[in-house]
Design a protein around this motif. Structure first.
Motif, PDB file in Angstrom:
ATOM      1  N   SER A  12       0.852  -1.189   0.000  1.00  0.00           N
ATOM      2  CA  SER A  12       0.000   0.000   0.000  1.00  0.00           C
ATOM      3  C   SER A  12       0.887   1.239   0.000  1.00  0.00           C
ATOM      4  O   SER A  12       1.756   1.375   0.862  1.00  0.00           O
ATOM      5  CB  SER A  12      -0.891   0.020   1.248  1.00  0.00           C
ATOM      6  N   ALA A  42      -1.181  -0.915  -4.120  1.00  0.00           N
ATOM      7  CA  ALA A  42      -2.530  -0.391  -3.855  1.00  0.00           C
ATOM      8  C   ALA A  42      -2.394   1.051  -3.409  1.00  0.00           C
ATOM      9  O   ALA A  42      -1.524   1.381  -2.606  1.00  0.00           O
ATOM     10  CB  ALA A  42      -3.219  -1.208  -2.769  1.00  0.00           C
ATOM     11  N   THR A  43      -3.245   1.909  -3.949  1.00  0.00           N
ATOM     12  CA  THR A  43      -3.274   3.305  -3.501  1.00  0.00           C
ATOM     13  C   THR A  43      -4.738   3.709  -3.309  1.00  0.00           C
ATOM     14  O   THR A  43      -5.640   2.917  -3.559  1.00  0.00           O
ATOM     15  CB  THR A  43      -2.648   4.271  -4.535  1.00  0.00           C
ATOM     16  N   LEU A 100      -7.525   0.439   2.681  1.00  0.00           N
ATOM     17  CA  LEU A 100      -6.311   0.578   1.872  1.00  0.00           C
ATOM     18  C   LEU A 100      -5.094  -0.005   2.589  1.00  0.00           C
ATOM     19  O   LEU A 100      -4.330  -0.778   2.007  1.00  0.00           O
ATOM     20  CB  LEU A 100      -6.081   2.057   1.515  1.00  0.00           C
ATOM     21  N   VAL A 101      -4.910   0.354   3.868  1.00  0.00           N
ATOM     22  CA  VAL A 101      -3.739  -0.173   4.563  1.00  0.00           C
ATOM     23  C   VAL A 101      -3.920  -1.631   4.984  1.00  0.00           C
ATOM     24  O   VAL A 101      -2.942  -2.365   5.130  1.00  0.00           O
ATOM     25  CB  VAL A 101      -3.296   0.717   5.749  1.00  0.00           C
ATOM     26  N   GLY A 104      -2.506  -4.029   2.166  1.00  0.00           N
ATOM     27  CA  GLY A 104      -1.081  -4.178   1.919  1.00  0.00           C
ATOM     28  C   GLY A 104      -0.383  -4.977   3.000  1.00  0.00           C
ATOM     29  O   GLY A 104      -0.754  -4.915   4.172  1.00  0.00           O
ATOM     30  N   THR A 107       3.029  -0.808   4.301  1.00  0.00           N
ATOM     31  CA  THR A 107       2.570   0.504   3.828  1.00  0.00           C
ATOM     32  C   THR A 107       3.782   1.416   3.648  1.00  0.00           C
ATOM     33  O   THR A 107       4.642   1.471   4.528  1.00  0.00           O
ATOM     34  CB  THR A 107       1.597   1.128   4.847  1.00  0.00           C
ATOM     35  N   GLU A 119      -3.529   7.205   7.691  1.00  0.00           N
ATOM     36  CA  GLU A 119      -3.187   5.871   7.185  1.00  0.00           C
ATOM     37  C   GLU A 119      -1.938   5.295   7.846  1.00  0.00           C
ATOM     38  O   GLU A 119      -1.853   4.090   8.093  1.00  0.00           O
ATOM     39  CB  GLU A 119      -3.059   5.914   5.658  1.00  0.00           C
TER      40      GLU A 119
END
Lengths: 189, 189, 189, 189
Positions: A12, A42-43, A100-101, A104, A107, A119
């Motif tokens: 992430s 991933a963003t 989002l986090v 991953g 991060t 985040e």
């Protein structure tokens, strides 16, 4: 005997939605290197660092379609940047930061405002290792300065937060992270 | 002509799940004073600062049943502290942090670890004014020190973040907050 | 002039976590055909229909790595079935049902219990076309029978729900869906 | 010895955002009776059945401020109906349906479209007893007809779903529900 499943890991990357060209260049290079190292990225799926990272990933020789993921706050996929292969339109508003986090294994923060700060702290709570790019300003840099004497955000030492001064160092650290077995067990009380 | 609806406002209080007695006493006093001023309190519903704030609210002469709200990460209501009147068992994990600050008109931080840090930054993104108690340590204090030269977490100036050195100052600032009309319009891109 | 971005579309497949071998065979064939038609599949990432669909996708000659997505209720990726390429560990509990159908351009239901029923109705609210496999029982079949005289779940006619009696029919209908322009504008009040 | 905490229980009422006057009258009477019986009511916070239930609660002699909760899909509190005392502006879109039923000890459905259908099935997954008002049409009625030969939505028998033909019967059944000890343990696989 439990079968081992090998999946491409997701990294992430979090950072500013709007930023200067130097930061964009760093983000783009980071995206490329992540993909070179055989990870997905991933963003948050929007502009700025999020877009540059995805663009970079697509320039890697190692890129394959599906390597860039965008976790949107809206149901509307139309706000995703054009380098996102797979859109996850959560409709969750800012609660998408958590997703989002969570996606991953690690991060990485580049520059970043308040969203990035949230985040970093959510990743830590989720016991995900965090890497702070310390040469592009923003909250990644501010947090890096703050943590000079500590790798941890609080007394729980949930996961290590590491500042790096180059993309090479980020990639070395990223790869090392996977050599350590960690316990991701969460507990609320 | 649009009718005006008067509702008791909710103040979100965020802070450590485990802390020393001095911090607990501050949190308890804060909870009482919030309730004295005719607000409800919402917390994460667990122990430490969250529990002390709810306990304090219940000691206010102004307290009425329903004034303490607990926004849990689990579906299981059994983990709520006993001073929570209304449990919101979100089942959302750490994404509940977003809901907690979305509920309050203002967020007040007392001490706090990574969870509190995420909530300060999420409140800011949600354009909610934030008050940092600067005399009980934790991320409320760290952020207070960091922001010495700025009331804002990033260039967007989404909402003011104010450090206070006493509970009286917190309450004054809290009441003043409602004298200003603010625009809570959010936008993703 | 707005640039057109071509992305591989995602089809959300929903269905029972535990089911008989006939249903598994249908789900597997469906997964393969979805992938043959150059779509990705998203499922809830667990067993039964979810697993069979992913397994089928991987047997398509058209499959490429990254084509199977699993949207988990937990943060723990260990509960994903082994045919999921990309795990989205939401930690949202049952709220993940909403994310799963939000991800897909179209939702296809195979058999299914209460979870599938919630997803059919959530997909409809999100204005996503739904295809019901009417020959594998469960809520896909029950809803198919119920809707005999109507393509819609309620008076809002948010999106068409179509019953199909073969996988060929499902695929024809799926491909036709993309020939119609639709308005996905949501509104709460 | 574990201390027993007595809290006012929350009843989630789900139903149509727009409906005829007969349905509104039923919803209003239901809201009043729930409050008469010393429960709080939680709804989706918008119009139609949601508004009428809150209005009814406020007409109960037993009503106290804080008894009506509105779980909104948006961050914007401005869309709440005026009879909601406590607004929970989740910003979660349709994922708020899950939070709404998670909050209640029991869910009662009145009329309703696809949103209500999703909430019936989510309540069941969350192992919450559901009561269907069978004399106001909508999905509450359709589901009541469907379940004629079964109290359960699927083979897991997660929680009982009971159809009622009068508000008196609804209230009797509601009160009986709390005489049975139930196991709310959830499990994903």
């Amino acid at each position: 005997m439990k079968e081992t499943i090998t999946r491409k890991k997701i990294i992430s990357v979090i950072g500013s939605a709007s930023c200067d060209n130097t930061t964009l260049a760093i983000a783009k290079k980071l995206g490329k290197r992540i993909c070179d190292n055989n990870f997905r990225v991933a963003t948050g799926g929007l502009g700025g660092v999020m877009e540059a990272v995805c663009m970079g990933a697509k320039e890697s020789e190692n890129y394959s379609e599906g390597d860039t993921l965008g976790v949107l706050p809206t149901y509307d996929v139309g706000i995703a940047n054009k380098y996102v292969d797979i859109i996850i339109p959560t409709g969750l508003g800012f609660a998408r930061n958590t997703i989002l986090v969570a996606m991953g294994a690690v991060t990485i923060a580049v520059a970043g405002g308040a969203g990035t700060l949230s985040e970093i702290s959510l990743a830590y709570q989720l016991r995900k290792p965090v890497i702070l790019i310390d040469f592009a300003g923003g909250w990644a840099k501010k947090m890096s300065d703050l943590l000079k004497r500590s790798d941890f955000l609080d007394h729980r030492k949930s996961s290590p937060i590491k500042s790096v001064s180059s993309i090479d160092e980020a990639m070395n650290h990223l790869n090392n992270t996977f050599k350590t077995t960690r316990n991701y067990k969460l507990c609320w009380s």
